[in-house]
Design a protein around this motif. Structure first.
Motif, short mmCIF file in Angstrom:
data_model
loop_
_atom_site.label_atom_id
_atom_site.label_comp_id
_atom_site.label_asym_id
_atom_site.label_seq_id
_atom_site.Cartn_x
_atom_site.Cartn_y
_atom_site.Cartn_z
N LEU A 669 35.07 66.77 58.11
CA LEU A 669 36.11 67.64 57.95
C LEU A 669 35.52 68.55 59.13
CD1 LEU A 669 35.84 68.92 54.27
CD2 LEU A 669 37.60 67.79 55.30
N TYR A 670 34.95 68.13 60.25
CA TYR A 670 34.76 68.77 61.39
C TYR A 670 35.55 68.16 62.47
CZ TYR A 670 30.08 70.28 59.64
OH TYR A 670 29.26 70.89 58.80
N GLY A 674 41.70 71.33 61.57
CA GLY A 674 40.81 72.44 60.84
C GLY A 674 39.32 72.16 61.27
N GLY A 675 38.97 71.10 62.29
CA GLY A 675 37.49 71.21 62.49
C GLY A 675 36.93 72.35 63.34
N GLU A 676 37.81 72.93 63.97
CA GLU A 676 37.26 74.06 64.76
C GLU A 676 37.10 75.35 63.93
OE1 GLU A 676 41.33 76.07 66.78
OE2 GLU A 676 40.82 74.27 67.40
N LEU A 677 37.69 75.36 62.91
CA LEU A 677 37.51 76.42 61.92
C LEU A 677 36.08 76.25 61.20
CD1 LEU A 677 40.71 77.65 59.97
CD2 LEU A 677 39.48 79.05 61.73
N MET A 678 35.89 74.99 60.73
CA MET A 678 34.89 74.58 60.25
C MET A 678 33.62 74.46 60.88
SD MET A 678 36.07 74.57 57.29
CE MET A 678 34.35 74.61 56.31
N ARG A 679 33.66 74.10 61.90
CA ARG A 679 32.56 74.29 62.92
C ARG A 679 32.05 75.85 63.14
NH1 ARG A 679 31.71 70.04 66.45
NH2 ARG A 679 32.88 68.19 66.33
N GLN A 680 33.12 76.59 63.57
CA GLN A 680 32.53 78.09 63.52
C GLN A 680 31.73 78.67 62.33
OE1 GLN A 680 34.88 80.64 61.96
NE2 GLN A 680 33.61 82.25 62.81
N ALA A 681 32.48 78.11 60.89
CA ALA A 681 32.19 78.71 59.74
C ALA A 681 30.58 78.28 59.48
CB ALA A 681 32.85 78.37 58.60
N VAL A 682 30.50 76.73 59.81
CA VAL A 682 29.11 76.27 59.56
C VAL A 682 28.05 76.80 60.61
CG1 VAL A 682 27.96 74.14 59.36
CG2 VAL A 682 29.97 74.36 58.42
N CYS A 683 28.45 77.17 61.80
CA CYS A 683 27.49 77.79 62.68
C CYS A 683 27.03 79.22 62.21
CB CYS A 683 28.15 78.04 64.12
SG CYS A 683 28.29 76.21 65.13
N VAL A 684 27.94 79.82 61.71
CA VAL A 684 27.48 81.31 61.00
C VAL A 684 26.72 80.88 59.81
CG1 VAL A 684 28.51 83.29 59.80
CG2 VAL A 684 29.96 82.40 61.79
#
Length: 1195
Positions: A669-670, A674-684
């Motif tokens: 899912l990275y 949609g990967g960029e949204l999930m990358r940002q969320a997991v970084c947070v």
């Protein structure tokens, strides 16, 4: 339904608009009475002058428009205004144009005050009927310039129709001659009305008013009503809403019919109602794309329905007794007296003997269809019709109508149906037709409507539904006794609070706030109502972030609202389509965890963890963000209360948080859109879990997190440009928190293996061929903690310095250079400064010079590409870094600041403060002022500090708008008087004065000339300025960025006489050197703009006498035979103008002949022809003829 901000309509002249807007609806009287009287009194005088006539009309319009929101203030003055204008109209000697002008003024008054108030002021004696009718004979319905006249005449005729005499008495003998019959007044009026009902201008509206008042007269209805209705129905039947003509005809006819059935007596209209309804059904108006026709159709249908039903007040309706706000807010006593008539036991005996016609069912059906129309005004009209009809129906049938309205609230229906249903419920409730027994069915659907939102593509619909639901709550507050709504108070109050603070749309938040306020005032049962209203008033809810993060915290302090707010965020906002709402919701959950920690830990967090694996991208993204923020909030709460974190985050929760990354990675899912949204969320998530000190040290999940951060930074170029910055910042922040928590050993030392691995990898990635990767890893190095930089500082600074260097292969990598500069500044702030320290540990004597060289070198970055001056980003970052580093050194180790470095910093920043880009100039000026007026001890070695503090006092920091050229340049040019700054400021000014932006050029030129004017009589200062100018020219030869605008600046200075002191001397060194530099700059150039600027400078240098003038004339003669025809023409034109201005060095006869040759020659002709004329000019001017130089290798 949302409250609207009051504003004054109109556009007052002479700058009074702001004053009017500030006053809002605070006018107390008609203040322009005298001016208006004078304006109306001189209409005859201004008639012949078109400009004066239009000026008077416009001024009157401005005066009247000021009273749009308080038109009642005009009432005492309407009569004399009308009399003045009607005197002109009724005067037989008034020309037609004057009458039309008077009617224009009358229309303006009518527009502001409304025709209904204005009608009764028209003269309406019997004697007025014939003159008004006669005026129509001179009107041309197709004249679009005079429609106001026809509009006002129709209104006037409509009021004269109300005379209490039979019109037949006014006819006299209709036989004028044998065989000829004169038309009766009744027929004439009807003919006029029918004619104007189908015109395309506003007179159509007035004709409908005329019909409604004329046809419903007792004498007219007997003779003409049936005929007019027949004409109307035929007009409707033969018209089509597919054509413009058909739309116009149907519009006028429907207006007239609606007015007739509104104003006519029921017994007169009832015989025709069924026929009209049948014809209306045949028109298929709901299928029309004309909003106005559909609205008029709904309006007529409801009037027909009201005609079918006898007018009566329903005895079964609910009636609220006490309406006192003061009584509502007082503590309630048992058994209030006279509160209401008992609705459920009301007398309904009369319903049984009342027959409802079958046509009513058709009317109700059409109104219910109108509730689902695509346009608001149609739905609103249908809602009012439903309310009016239900008021005349028996209780059982009215209850059926309510049931049909409730059918609109199905999730199979569109948002239009939901909106129309809300409007209808509000109308029914407001009229007392929604009995308390129905509230248990109605309140749940209203609560759903308060959160209704349906995604459509990249946005959503439902804003109007939520706004209308707030209106329903507002209406219910006024309609029902508090005890009727008592069972629903908790649900309604929570729903309104949620809409007030968590709705995405500002109008809905304000509408909910207003509805909540009305309930607090009218019901007095909402918990903590006054306290909440104080915090969440109309203006406070205008800021969305303030609502989510501040107001919500205050309201959650009341336990009645805490859990519903949290549940709403989890159910409705975490999965919202708007990413900003998801982020705000996550932060709101972080805050609200302090209000309900147990509930958040035991119910909310497990629910969110389950949603992190959702198939829906938005739900998954919002849930990960919310998990991160909630975990951080619970950790902070545990620290504040000095409790173990495990009290709130048990093993299952910690395990669930740890597994999020691996589960997303396993499902790939990275990757994808949609990967960029999930990358940002997991970084947070990584950042918050690291800050929450989760027990993951040495766990394999840390390597997974590190991989995600590195992979994200390495592939930033694959992320869409609109979210790239956000993802980059999230990854960098995550890295900082991760390193601080998991890569630092217990003794405060860095993990050597991780340090070596991380720095080696990141320094290698600084040379990536992808610009975005360089940006990411530069910022990553800049955010590393101090322990990871110790022992490797020189290596890190060298790597970042290499990124700031411009190489041929990465000239356009301006963003990477900008981020590298930011990283250098952050690294310096992180490691600190210490005199005598090791260069691998801190900023010290050995490395500070190199850091400054890097930063100052970036101030010379003027890279341009298709995006424009991208070097400006680098220069801004360089100035920011210079400011931060210099202030750090000045605060902690001022002895490390060398005089030469400090001078370079101040001079280079001053140069940027005088350049042409507003944003860069303003930033440079702020940096300059901060360095000059820094807090604490002043910076050492600032050149001319005393004079600078006089020229730029501390008050200028806040008072001057450095973005505005008009404020910035007059101050910056003062630095030209200080030798240390003159070169750099002049370099910046040259670019501004010779630029393209009109405001920058104007104010920079004015400021420069003002300075030059001050030194005209000071030879020493002028010599110094001239020497600096020549040095500047010499240093930037063939540098088109500077040399071309510099030539333009020199042209203006020569034309303005700035060097008149030099022109008085034969062969002044300034002129000699300037000529040599100009020749070198333009030699072999093919840049037309540069050549034209050079020609202008040569022409200006004719002022220098002696050998300089002869050489200048020779250069101009050479340019007259330039290979480019456009340059030859431009040279001839400019030389002609130069001789007109400075031609006194030639004898009169010679001057005339030179001018004749210049003017008569076609300089864009073939070169041999032009060369002969040029040689003739050389002879006349006394300069040698240029000789053709043979090319090497030719015979």
């Amino acid at each position: 339904m949302a409250l609207g901000e009051e504003r004054a309509a109109g556009a007052p002249e002479d700058g009074a608009e702001d004053e009017v807007l500030a006053r809002g609806s605070a006018l107390e009287a008609f203040g322009e009475s005298a001016e208006t009287r004078a304006l109306l009194g001189r209409l005859r005088e201004v008639l012949g002058d078109r400009a004066a006539r239009e000026g008077a009309l416009e001024r009157f319009r401005v005066i009247m428009d000021k009273y749009q929101e308080q038109p009642h203030l005009l009432d005492p003055h309407l009569e004399w205004m009308m009399n003045l204008l009607l005197d002109i109209v009724q005067d037989k000697t008034s020309p037609a144009d004057l009458i039309h002008l008077a009617f224009k003024f009358l229309y303006i008054i009518t527009k502001v005050r409304g025709y209904k108030t204005f009608l009764r002021l028209f003269p309406h004696e019997v004697a007025n009927v014939q003159p008004v009718l006669d005026m129509f004979t001179n009107q041309n319905p197709r004249d679009h310039e005079t429609w106001e006249t026809r509009y006002m005449l129709l209104l006037w005729l409509s009021v004269t129709c109300l005379i209490p005499f039979d019109f037949s008495r006014l006819d006299g003998n209709l036989l004028t001659q044998p065989g000829q019959t004169r038309m009766s007044i009744m027929d004439r009026i009807l003919q006029i009305a029918e004619a104007y009902l189908v015109v395309s201008d506003k007179a159509r509206d007035a004709a409908a008013v005329l019909v409604s008042k004329f046809v419903t007269r007792p004498d007219v209805k007997q003779k003409k009503m049936a005929g007019f209705l027949d004409w109307s129905l035929h007009t409707l039947a033969r018209s089509s809403f597919q054509t413009i003509e058909g739309v116009i005809a149907m519009d006028g006819t429907l207006q007239a019919l609606a007015q007739i059935f509104k104003h006519g007596k029921r017994e007169d209209c009832l015989p025709y109602a069924a026929t009209v309804l049948k014809c209306l059904e045949g028109c298929n108006l709901p299928d029309s794309n004309q909003t106005l026709l559909r609205k008029l159709g709904v309006k007529l249908v409801q009037r027909l329905g009201l005609t079918f039903l006898k007018p009566r007040v329903a005895k079964w309706r609910y009636q609220r007794g006490c309406r006192s706000l003061a009584a509502n807010l007082q503590p309630r006593l048992q058994g209030p007296e006279g509160s209401q008539m008992p609705a459920e036991t009301a007398d309904c005996d009369s319903d049984g003997d009342y027959d409802v016609p079958e046509d009513v069912e058709s009317v109700i059906e059409q109104l219910l269809v109108g509730l689902k129309d695509q346009d608001t005004i149609v739905r609103w009209s249908a809602a009012k019709g439903i309310g009016r009809m239900a008021a005349r129906l028996p209780r059982e049938l009215a209850d059926d109508v309510v049931g049909s309205v409730l059918d609109c609230f199905s999730f199979q229906e569109t948002d239009n149906a939901w909106h129309g249903g809300c409007l209808a419920l509000a109308e029914l409730g407001r009229r007392g037709l929604l009995l308390p027994s129905r509230l248990e069915d109605v309140v749940p659907v209203i609560l759903k409507a308060l959160t209704y939102e349906e995604k459509r593509g990249s946005c959503s619909v439902g804003t109007n539904v939520r706004d209308a639901a707030c209106y329903v709550c507002w209406a219910f507050a006024r309609a029902y006794e508090p005890r009727e709504l008592q069972p629903f108070v908790a649900a309604i109050s929570s729903a309104l609070v949620i809409a007030t603070v968590f709705d995405r749309n500002i109008n809905c938040r304000r509408a909910a706030s207003a509805a909540f306020q009305e309930n607090v005032g009218r019901q007095g049962t909402f918990p903590h109502g006054i306290d909440i209203l104080t915090a969440a008033d109309y203006f406070a809810v205008g800021n969305r972030a303030n609502c989510f993060l501040v107001i919500s915290m205050f309201i959650a302090g009341f336990p009645e609202y805490t859990q519903p707010m949290i549940d709403h965020l989890v159910a409705m906002k975490i999965n919202h389509w708007d990413g900003v709402i998801r982020e705000l919701s996550a932060k709101a959950l972080h805050n609200l965890a302090q209000r309900a920690p147990e509930y958040s830990a035991t119910h909310v967090l497990p629910c969110l963890l389950s949603k992190t694996q959702s198939l829906d991208l938005h739900t998954r993204h919002g849930a990960v963000l919310a998990c991160a923020e909630l975990a951080r909030g619970l950790y902070r709460l545990a620290v504040q209360e000095d409790r173990p974190v495990a009290d709130y985050l048990d093993d299952a929760a910690v395990r669930g948080l740890k597994q999020i990354h691996q589960q997303l990675y396993d499902r790939q899912l990275y990757r994808g859109l949609g990967g960029e949204l999930m990358r940002q969320a997991v970084c947070v998530l990584i950042e918050n879990l690291s800050l929450s000190k989760m027990p993951f040290r040495g766990d394999v999940v840390i390597d997974g997190w590190q991989w995600l951060i590195d992979d994200t930074l390495r592939n930033l170029h694959l992320i869409s440009s609109h979210s790239r910055q956000q993802v980059k910042e999230a990854a960098v922040s995550a890295l900082a928190a991760l390193c601080c928590e998991y890569y630092v050993l217990d003794g405060g030392q860095a993990d050597p293996v991780k340090q070596e691995e991380l720095l080696q990898q990141y320094l290698a990635d600084l040379q990536s061929p992808e610009e975005m990767a360089r940006c990411g890893f530069s910022l990553a190095l800049g955010t590393l903690p101090r322990v990871l930089l110790q022992g490797r500082l020189q290596q890190v600074l060298a790597g970042l310095g290499a990124v700031t260097t411009i190489c041929p292969k990465d000239v356009s990598f301006a963003e990477s250079r900008r981020d590298a500069l930011k990283a250098i500044s952050r690294v310096c702030q992180t490691v600190g400064v210490r005199a005598g320290g090791a260069p691998d540990e801190v900023v010290c004597e050995e490395n500070v010079s190199q850091i400054y060289r890097t930063l100052l070198g970036c101030l010379r970055d003027y890279t341009t590409d298709s995006r424009g001056d991208v070097g400006a980003w680098v220069r801004e970052a360089a100035m920011t870094s210079l400011r931060d580093l210099t202030l750090l050194l000045g605060r902690e180790q001022p002895e490390l600041l060398e005089a030469s470095i400090c001078q370079q910093v101040m001079c280079c920043v001053a140069q940027q403060a005088s350049e042409k880009i507003d944003r860069v100039r303003a930033h440079a000026a702020r940096v300059f002022m901060m360095l000059l007026h820094c807090e604490g001890a002043p910076l050492p070695h600032v050149p001319h500090r005393g004079q600078l503090e006089e020229l730029f006092p501390r008050s200028d920091v806040a008072s001057v708008n450095w973005n505005a050229p008009s404020q910035a340049f007059p101050r910056i040019t003062r630095l030209l008087g200080l030798p240390a700054y003159r070169y750099h400021v002049l370099l910046g000014l040259a670019v501004s004065v010779g630029g393209l932006t009109e405001s920058t050029v104007r104010y920079s030129t004015q400021s420069l000339f003002e300075y030059m004017k001050g030194i005209q009589n000071d030879p020493q200062a002028l010599e110094g300025f001239g020497g600096t100018l020549l040095q500047l020219f010499e240093d930037n030869l063939l540098n088109d960025r500077v040399s071309v605008p510099l030539l333009k600046m020199l042209d203006q200075m020569l034309a303005n006489g700035c060097f008149d002191l030099f022109t008085a001397e034969q062969d002044h060194p300034f002129g000699v050197k300037l000529l040599a530099l100009c020749k070198e700059e333009t030699r072999k150039s093919k840049d037309v703009q540069k050549l034209r600027s050079g020609i202008a400078v040569f022409c200006g240098m004719v002022q220098f006498p002696g050998d300089v003038r002869r050489k200048v004339l020779l250069q101009l003669c050479l340019l007259l035979c330039h290979p480019f025809p456009v340059i030859r023409k431009s040279t001839a034109s400019q030389v002609y103008e130069m001789l007109l201005t400075y031609g006194d060095f030639l004898a009169d006869g010679v001057l005339e002949e030179v001018m004749a040759v210049l003017g008569a020659t076609a300089w864009d002709a073939e070169l041999p022809v032009v060369r002969a004329q040029r040689n003739h000019l050389c002879d006349l001017l006394g300069v040698p003829r240029p000789q053709l130089v043979p090319k090497p290798g030719t015979g």
